[in-house]
Write an enzyme that holds these catalytic residues in place. Structure first.
Site, PDB file in Angstrom:
ATOM      1  NE  ARG A   1     -10.733 -13.704 -12.843  1.00 40.34           N
ATOM      2  CZ  ARG A   1      -9.581 -13.650 -12.185  1.00 40.34           C
ATOM      3  NH1 ARG A   1      -9.253 -12.565 -11.528  1.00 40.34           N
ATOM      4  NH2 ARG A   1      -8.752 -14.660 -12.199  1.00 40.34           N
TER       5      ARG A   1
ATOM      6  CG  MET B   1      -0.886  -8.035  -6.770  1.00 38.80           C
ATOM      7  SD  MET B   1      -0.345  -7.120  -8.233  1.00 38.80           S
ATOM      8  CE  MET B   1       1.323  -6.714  -7.808  1.00 38.80           C
ATOM      9  NE  ARG B   2      -8.955 -11.678  -7.420  1.00 40.72           N
ATOM     10  CZ  ARG B   2      -9.139 -12.943  -7.745  1.00 40.72           C
ATOM     11  NH1 ARG B   2      -8.186 -13.827  -7.556  1.00 40.72           N
ATOM     12  NH2 ARG B   2     -10.280 -13.352  -8.278  1.00 40.72           N
TER      13      ARG B   2
ATOM     14  CG  ASN C   1       1.681   3.261  -5.812  1.00 44.19           C
ATOM     15  OD1 ASN C   1       2.076   4.294  -6.356  1.00 44.19           O
ATOM     16  ND2 ASN C   1       2.265   2.086  -6.015  1.00 44.19           N
TER      17      ASN C   1
ATOM     18  CD  GLN D   1      10.721   9.116 -10.240  1.00 44.82           C
ATOM     19  OE1 GLN D   1      10.049  10.092 -10.589  1.00 44.82           O
ATOM     20  NE2 GLN D   1      11.715   9.214  -9.377  1.00 44.82           N
ATOM     21  CD  GLU D   2       4.967   1.838  -9.046  1.00 44.26           C
ATOM     22  OE1 GLU D   2       3.899   1.631  -8.451  1.00 44.26           O
ATOM     23  OE2 GLU D   2       5.788   0.929  -9.289  1.00 44.26           O
TER      24      GLU D   2
ATOM     25  CG  HIS E   1       2.369  -2.484 -15.295  1.00 41.51           C
ATOM     26  ND1 HIS E   1       2.093  -3.716 -14.750  1.00 41.51           N
ATOM     27  CD2 HIS E   1       3.356  -2.667 -16.195  1.00 41.51           C
ATOM     28  CE1 HIS E   1       2.886  -4.617 -15.311  1.00 41.51           C
ATOM     29  NE2 HIS E   1       3.656  -4.009 -16.193  1.00 41.51           N
TER      30      HIS E   1
ATOM     31  N   GLY F   1       0.780  -1.236   0.000  1.00 38.61           N
ATOM     32  CA  GLY F   1       0.000   0.000   0.000  1.00 38.61           C
ATOM     33  C   GLY F   1       0.810   1.284   0.000  1.00 38.61           C
TER      34      GLY F   1
HETATM   35  C1  GAR Z   1       3.639  -1.336  -7.358  1.00 34.10           C
HETATM   36  O1  GAR Z   1       4.962  -1.411  -7.852  1.00 34.10           O
HETATM   37  C2  GAR Z   1       2.651  -1.423  -8.503  1.00 34.10           C
HETATM   38  O2  GAR Z   1       3.086  -0.767  -9.663  1.00 34.10           O
HETATM   39  C3  GAR Z   1       2.572  -2.907  -8.709  1.00 34.10           C
HETATM   40  O3  GAR Z   1       2.568  -3.456  -7.420  1.00 34.10           O
HETATM   41  C4  GAR Z   1       3.294  -2.592  -6.548  1.00 34.10           C
HETATM   42  C5  GAR Z   1       2.395  -2.266  -5.378  1.00 34.10           C
HETATM   43  O4  GAR Z   1       3.081  -1.547  -4.419  1.00 34.10           O
HETATM   44  N1  GAR Z   1       1.401  -3.263  -9.457  1.00 34.10           N
HETATM   45  C6  GAR Z   1       1.380  -4.213 -10.378  1.00 34.10           C
HETATM   46  O5  GAR Z   1       2.347  -4.887 -10.660  1.00 34.10           O
HETATM   47  C7  GAR Z   1       0.043  -4.392 -11.055  1.00 34.10           C
HETATM   48  N2  GAR Z   1       0.207  -5.160 -12.249  1.00 34.10           N
HETATM   49  P1  GAR Z   1       2.288  -0.863  -3.213  1.00 34.10           P
HETATM   50  O6  GAR Z   1       1.369  -1.930  -2.616  1.00 34.10           O
HETATM   51  O7  GAR Z   1       3.380  -0.488  -2.261  1.00 34.10           O
HETATM   52  O8  GAR Z   1       1.541   0.315  -3.744  1.00 34.10           O
END
Ligand code: GAR
Length: 222
Positions: free
Chosen positions: A70, A95-96, A19, A178-179, A114, A17
């Site tokens: 789903r 992740m779903r 992000n 950067q995200e 991503h 979490g």
């Molecule tokens: C992040 O790097 C995000 O880009 C990736 O999971 C991580 C989550 O981090 N998402 C994917 O790969 C989706 N296909 P977080 O839980 O610390 O935000």
């Protein structure tokens, strides 16, 4: 939506979490006019749930393994989001794969992030895949979710240099930093009513500052 009112978000997570935390922080710093109405995790052990609760945000666990399909899981999530008047759904390390139930309930109103420069390296373990391929740049992408895997209209990307001797952890951390910058920005552009989706493309309204003359070269020319 009116450009001057905060947008109601629902944030879906599966894990750490960070992000989600970046979005919470941007809201608290008043850089992002949004309210997180609900955080949903499909896993009870997601660290992100604690982050939400620490900030007084309503957080629910909806475990996908308890649903027969789903679609049934997605229906439950859609119901929870709609009950809180969520306008924009933010996938933050969720992740779903989404079924049409979810995608059709929020057309062009689901964002995902991503850790690669799409359409390169869709799917999982993409930081290692980028290192193994020997690319000089990878990065991260925020996009509107469509039915295809990591395939929807791209809103914003950040390019991050890759070193041939990077470890997966080093590159992941550099990309993640950067995200945390681009996800709040993408949401803010939405809140300002500036994202216009036409086919595959997202046009940013009133954007005079697109950096068409900023070129990154790795390794540098000298
Ligand atoms: C992040 O790097 C995000 O880009 C990736 O999971 C991580 C989550 O981090 N998402 C994917 O790969 C989706 N296909 P977080 O839980 O610390 O935000």
């Amino acid at each position: 939506m009116a450009a001057d009112s905060a947008v109601n978000l629902g944030v879906l997570i599966s894990g750490f979490g960070s992000n989600l935390q970046a979005i919470i922080d941007a809201i608290e710093r008043r850089e992002l006019a949004a309210r997180i109405k609900l955080v949903v995790s499909n896993r009870a052990d997601a660290v992100g749930l604690e982050r939400a609760r620490r900030h007084g945000i309503d957080a629910l666990v909806i475990e996908n393994r308890k649903f027969p399909s789903r679609e049934a899981f997605d229906r439950e999530v859609v119901t929870a989001l709609k009950a809180r008047d969520v306008e924009l759904v933010i996938l933050a390390g969720f992740m779903r794969l989404l079924s049409p139930v979810m995608v059709q309930a929020f057309p062009n109103r689901i964002m995902n992030i991503h850790p690669a420069l799409l359409p390169s390296f869709p799917g999982l373990h993409v930081q290692q895949a980028a290192i193994d391929h020997g690319v000089r740049f990878s990065g991260c992408t925020v996009f509107f979710v469509s039915q295809g895997l990591d395939d929807g209209p791209i809103i914003i990307q950040a390019a991050v240099p890759v070193r041939p001797d990077d470890t997966e952890q080093e590159l992941s951390e550099r990309i993640l930093a950067q995200e945390h910058r681009i996800y709040p920005r993408a949401i803010q552009l939405y809140q300002e009513g500036r994202l216009e989706v036409r086919g595959r493309k997202v046009y940013i309204k009133d954007d005079a500052s697109q950096p068409i003359d900023q070129v990154l070269i790795n390794p540098p020319l000298r």
